[in-house]
Design an enzyme around this catalytic site. Sequence first.
Site, PDB file in Angstrom:
ATOM      1  N   GLU A 131      -6.310   5.539  15.573  1.00  0.00           N
ATOM      2  CA  GLU A 131      -6.505   4.577  15.434  1.00  0.00           C
ATOM      3  C   GLU A 131      -5.403   4.184  16.930  1.00  0.00           C
ATOM      4  O   GLU A 131      -4.716   4.907  17.404  1.00  0.00           O
ATOM      5  CB  GLU A 131      -5.627   4.128  14.656  1.00  0.00           C
ATOM      6  CG  GLU A 131      -6.419   4.341  13.278  1.00  0.00           C
ATOM      7  CD  GLU A 131      -4.950   3.594  12.177  1.00  0.00           C
ATOM      8  OE1 GLU A 131      -4.150   3.033  12.682  1.00  0.00           O
ATOM      9  OE2 GLU A 131      -5.327   4.311  11.240  1.00  0.00           O
ATOM     10  N   ASN A 144      -3.856   8.521   4.800  1.00  0.00           N
ATOM     11  CA  ASN A 144      -4.559   7.532   5.461  1.00  0.00           C
ATOM     12  C   ASN A 144      -2.693   7.805   5.620  1.00  0.00           C
ATOM     13  O   ASN A 144      -1.587   6.954   5.106  1.00  0.00           O
ATOM     14  CB  ASN A 144      -5.017   6.779   5.342  1.00  0.00           C
ATOM     15  CG  ASN A 144      -4.390   5.653   7.088  1.00  0.00           C
ATOM     16  OD1 ASN A 144      -5.415   6.687   7.630  1.00  0.00           O
ATOM     17  ND2 ASN A 144      -3.872   4.724   5.978  1.00  0.00           N
ATOM     18  N   GLU A 145      -1.993   8.132   6.834  1.00  0.00           N
ATOM     19  CA  GLU A 145      -1.094   7.753   7.741  1.00  0.00           C
ATOM     20  C   GLU A 145      -0.449   8.344   7.143  1.00  0.00           C
ATOM     21  O   GLU A 145       0.769   8.316   6.241  1.00  0.00           O
ATOM     22  CB  GLU A 145      -0.800   7.262   8.123  1.00  0.00           C
ATOM     23  CG  GLU A 145      -1.027   6.500   9.327  1.00  0.00           C
ATOM     24  CD  GLU A 145      -1.319   5.385  10.155  1.00  0.00           C
ATOM     25  OE1 GLU A 145       0.043   4.253   9.631  1.00  0.00           O
ATOM     26  OE2 GLU A 145      -1.219   4.950  11.902  1.00  0.00           O
ATOM     27  N   GLU A 194      -2.780  -7.628   7.441  1.00  0.00           N
ATOM     28  CA  GLU A 194      -3.599  -7.297   8.768  1.00  0.00           C
ATOM     29  C   GLU A 194      -4.483  -8.422   9.486  1.00  0.00           C
ATOM     30  O   GLU A 194      -5.422  -7.900  10.686  1.00  0.00           O
ATOM     31  CB  GLU A 194      -3.975  -5.761   8.552  1.00  0.00           C
ATOM     32  CG  GLU A 194      -2.758  -5.014   8.258  1.00  0.00           C
ATOM     33  CD  GLU A 194      -3.165  -3.464   8.699  1.00  0.00           C
ATOM     34  OE1 GLU A 194      -2.103  -3.059   8.604  1.00  0.00           O
ATOM     35  OE2 GLU A 194      -4.280  -3.643   8.367  1.00  0.00           O
ATOM     36  N   LYS A 195      -4.515  -9.641   9.479  1.00  0.00           N
ATOM     37  CA  LYS A 195      -5.752 -10.751   9.194  1.00  0.00           C
ATOM     38  C   LYS A 195      -4.997 -11.213  10.942  1.00  0.00           C
ATOM     39  O   LYS A 195      -6.186 -11.347  12.040  1.00  0.00           O
ATOM     40  CB  LYS A 195      -5.663 -12.529   8.994  1.00  0.00           C
ATOM     41  CG  LYS A 195      -5.091 -12.696   8.622  1.00  0.00           C
ATOM     42  CD  LYS A 195      -4.900 -13.475   7.398  1.00  0.00           C
ATOM     43  CE  LYS A 195      -3.876 -14.426   6.832  1.00  0.00           C
ATOM     44  NZ  LYS A 195      -2.961 -14.033   6.320  1.00  0.00           N
ATOM     45  N   HIS A 204      -4.173  -9.008  13.375  1.00  0.00           N
ATOM     46  CA  HIS A 204      -4.064  -7.017  13.961  1.00  0.00           C
ATOM     47  C   HIS A 204      -5.332  -7.640  14.248  1.00  0.00           C
ATOM     48  O   HIS A 204      -6.887  -7.868  13.563  1.00  0.00           O
ATOM     49  CB  HIS A 204      -4.165  -5.876  13.398  1.00  0.00           C
ATOM     50  CG  HIS A 204      -4.361  -5.296  13.733  1.00  0.00           C
ATOM     51  ND1 HIS A 204      -4.930  -3.875  14.730  1.00  0.00           N
ATOM     52  CD2 HIS A 204      -2.534  -4.165  13.529  1.00  0.00           C
ATOM     53  CE1 HIS A 204      -4.366  -3.004  14.698  1.00  0.00           C
ATOM     54  NE2 HIS A 204      -3.308  -3.036  13.645  1.00  0.00           N
ATOM     55  N   TRP A 244       2.258  -5.786  12.562  1.00  0.00           N
ATOM     56  CA  TRP A 244       3.497  -5.752  12.085  1.00  0.00           C
ATOM     57  C   TRP A 244       4.654  -5.998  13.315  1.00  0.00           C
ATOM     58  O   TRP A 244       5.464  -5.499  12.699  1.00  0.00           O
ATOM     59  CB  TRP A 244       3.704  -4.427  11.312  1.00  0.00           C
ATOM     60  CG  TRP A 244       2.501  -3.737  12.309  1.00  0.00           C
ATOM     61  CD1 TRP A 244       1.888  -3.468  12.683  1.00  0.00           C
ATOM     62  CD2 TRP A 244       3.336  -2.383  13.467  1.00  0.00           C
ATOM     63  NE1 TRP A 244       1.330  -2.622  13.667  1.00  0.00           N
ATOM     64  CE2 TRP A 244       2.025  -1.776  14.411  1.00  0.00           C
ATOM     65  CE3 TRP A 244       4.649  -2.137  13.947  1.00  0.00           C
ATOM     66  CZ2 TRP A 244       2.311  -0.824  15.148  1.00  0.00           C
ATOM     67  CZ3 TRP A 244       4.882  -1.241  15.650  1.00  0.00           C
ATOM     68  CH2 TRP A 244       3.351  -0.594  15.878  1.00  0.00           C
ATOM     69  N   ARG A 290       0.583  -1.044   0.264  1.00  0.00           N
ATOM     70  CA  ARG A 290      -0.202  -0.226  -0.080  1.00  0.00           C
ATOM     71  C   ARG A 290       0.901   1.383   0.044  1.00  0.00           C
ATOM     72  O   ARG A 290       2.358   1.273   0.424  1.00  0.00           O
ATOM     73  CB  ARG A 290      -1.059   0.061   1.252  1.00  0.00           C
ATOM     74  CG  ARG A 290      -0.137   0.446   2.324  1.00  0.00           C
ATOM     75  CD  ARG A 290      -1.087   0.271   3.249  1.00  0.00           C
ATOM     76  NE  ARG A 290      -0.450   0.644   4.909  1.00  0.00           N
ATOM     77  CZ  ARG A 290      -0.875   0.556   6.379  1.00  0.00           C
ATOM     78  NH1 ARG A 290      -2.659  -0.015   6.059  1.00  0.00           N
ATOM     79  NH2 ARG A 290      -0.046   0.333   7.301  1.00  0.00           N
TER      80      ARG A 290
HETATM   81  C1  GLA Z   1      -1.883   2.080  10.378  1.00  0.00           C
HETATM   82  C2  GLA Z   1      -2.312   2.004   9.482  1.00  0.00           C
HETATM   83  C3  GLA Z   1      -3.622   1.625   9.392  1.00  0.00           C
HETATM   84  C4  GLA Z   1      -3.270  -0.150   9.959  1.00  0.00           C
HETATM   85  C5  GLA Z   1      -2.462  -0.086  11.846  1.00  0.00           C
HETATM   86  C6  GLA Z   1      -2.397  -1.104  11.968  1.00  0.00           C
HETATM   87  O1  GLA Z   1      -2.307   2.571  11.458  1.00  0.00           O
HETATM   88  O2  GLA Z   1      -3.811   3.753   9.633  1.00  0.00           O
HETATM   89  O3  GLA Z   1      -4.693   1.043   7.878  1.00  0.00           O
HETATM   90  O4  GLA Z   1      -2.429  -0.875   8.990  1.00  0.00           O
HETATM   91  O5  GLA Z   1      -1.632   0.766  11.382  1.00  0.00           O
HETATM   92  O6  GLA Z   1      -1.490  -1.325  13.213  1.00  0.00           O
END
Ligand code: GLA
Length: 655
Positions: free
Chosen positions: A310, A152-153, A358-359, A361, A318, A114
């Site tokens: 978040e 995002n981030e 991320e399954k 997570h 991760w 991504r």
């Molecule tokens: C980041 C991303 C999320 C996800 C989380 C997992 O914060 O914004 O999409 O990947 O990490 O911890």
Amino acid sequence: MTPRWLRTDSRIEYGADYNPEQWPREVWDDDVRAMREAGVTIVSLAIFSWARIEPADGRYDFAWLDEVMDLLHANGISVDLATATASPPPWLTTAHPEILPVNHEGQILWQGGRQHWRPTSPVFREYALRLVRTMAQRYADHPALVAWHVSNELGCHNIYDYSDDAAQAFRVWLRNRYGTVEALNEAWGTAFWAQRYGEWDEILPPRLAASFPNPTQQFDFKRFSSDVLKDYLRAEREILRELTPDVPVTTNFMVMGETKGMNYADWAAEVDFVSNDHYRLPGAQSLDELSFSANLTGNLAGGRPWFLMEHSTSAVNWQPVNLAKRPGELSRDALTHVAHGADAVCYFQWRQSRAGAEKYHSGMVPHAGTDSQLFRDVVALGSRLRELSYVQGRRRTPAKAAILFDWESWWASEQDSHPTELLKYKQEALDWYTTFLDLGVRVDVLPASASFDGYDLIVAPILHVMPSSLASRLTSFVEGGGHLVATYFSGIVDENDHIWLGGYPGPLRDLLGVRIEEFAPLLEGDTVALSDGLEGTLWSDRIDLIDPATEVLATYKTGDYAGRPAVTRRAAGAGSASYVSTKLAPNALAPLLKDLAGRAGVVSELPSELRGRVELTVREGVRFVVNRTDEQLDISSLGGPETTLAARGVAVLPA
Ligand code: GLA
Ligand code: GLA
């Protein structure tokens, strides 16, 4: 115009990233039912939905998203709607591979993960901004929409791009900064190693080189990389403001751990409200680091409430080993953010994924489903947050002490070809923070650019980059009666990463009353003994006193500089300036900080038996007391209605 979101009832928002496109339609009804049960008030939607919304160039499929928006609204849930630009779809990278980022070795970062886009790519911008406009036009009047979530981030994976687009944009950025190539040559010190540039076009990002790339080139590339993402944030924001002027715009920062590429002190003014993502790292300072990050986020927001966009209900996916949260931690972690000013508690993500990277997570609804301890904890937190609605809108009450935090010093102090590679900027700041927590003394983690007004004590850990303006501000602070504590490797270079000459630390020498001719870093595992029985690691300095009034608080007992000062304090007017020349662990810092804080008149507001065992924060008339231990504590001495505090619990008391 009052932003739409701020017109809602007073409440702490509660929710998560919601990714319904990962699930069949029938699951959505279960989702909203369970959201209502948990007390969810808001979700972030469409963050990774580009490929679903625009399955082919210029062809849009909004039917599913319309349905989700309507369903959420019908259930009283607000939407923080993403612009969906975070992850470009394969059709785009196939047609335009020139949007893919390139690392410093010249390798392309391909699709399949991504955030595989260059912030400087004009082609990426064209497609992404077209999507932003289309999203904003479609949902401008949707009643569920309360905020925009840009991308995002930003910079999570693509902060450093060394592509040709980046080279081009870097030259433009440098031209704006320096005006002439001569000025750049001067700033970069290109007389060294025959690096002199004749034309702008000769300049490149600091790509893989035969030896250490020019340090100021590296430093400027870090500034530039933060700036171009900020500029991209602005580009999305301008479209959103044009089409929906009453919908506030945010993007999720990552004030956490070792994430350091984005200068959030410089970004904070670009968003309508600050939001942050935080994930705990394992280790003894895990909770302290959470508190540190939340504290800093609150001060990036200028003390105003902010949005926890978040964090995790339990394990992430991760880290090398992903620990599940222990009983009580889900709620304690969330409320520690609230204690530092968060008016929203959100998670990644609502329903734990079945497939994809991320399954493993955690989410608010785990693989086990709603019949699970985790979901029961989620429901319990939802009701606790409803009880705390009255906290919403209250600002952080500033402390008397501050720890300065400076992204530029973080970047520059950890560059290559330095006295030691072992230096860790964030760790030094965190160790001071842990020491404040251990002493039970409230402290603000403050961007170095913020005002020092109202503080009695300022700690400057490794404040390495010291433009004259910062040195003057610190000097005025001390002359005005403030107490400054600076550590090793502070005040060493100017804004161009050029050494201040005449003995270290150039611009702070007179203020501190010390002069250093040579650094003496220590090898890993080596220690140096101090006269007060303490032990330093990492660093020592050869210190001379240049003002006889400088008091020596500790000397070196061993090492090359045995007998010389290790920790000093110089009274200056009503204030003082102290210097700590070695790295002290929190247990060694504690007696020193206690002494220095005491002399500055900064004391604990906690009864002695609770110091170190709880963390105290204050939001306008409300005290939060976070149990840092795994034991139940007697808090009757705090005079609140509650007399005991559960292990890992959080009490909220009138101030
Ligand atoms: C980041 C991303 C999320 C996800 C989380 C997992 O914060 O914004 O999409 O990947 O990490 O911890
Ligand atoms: C080599 C080089 C010098 C200098 C030194 C540094 O000897 O020839 O230019 O870089 O290393 O130790």
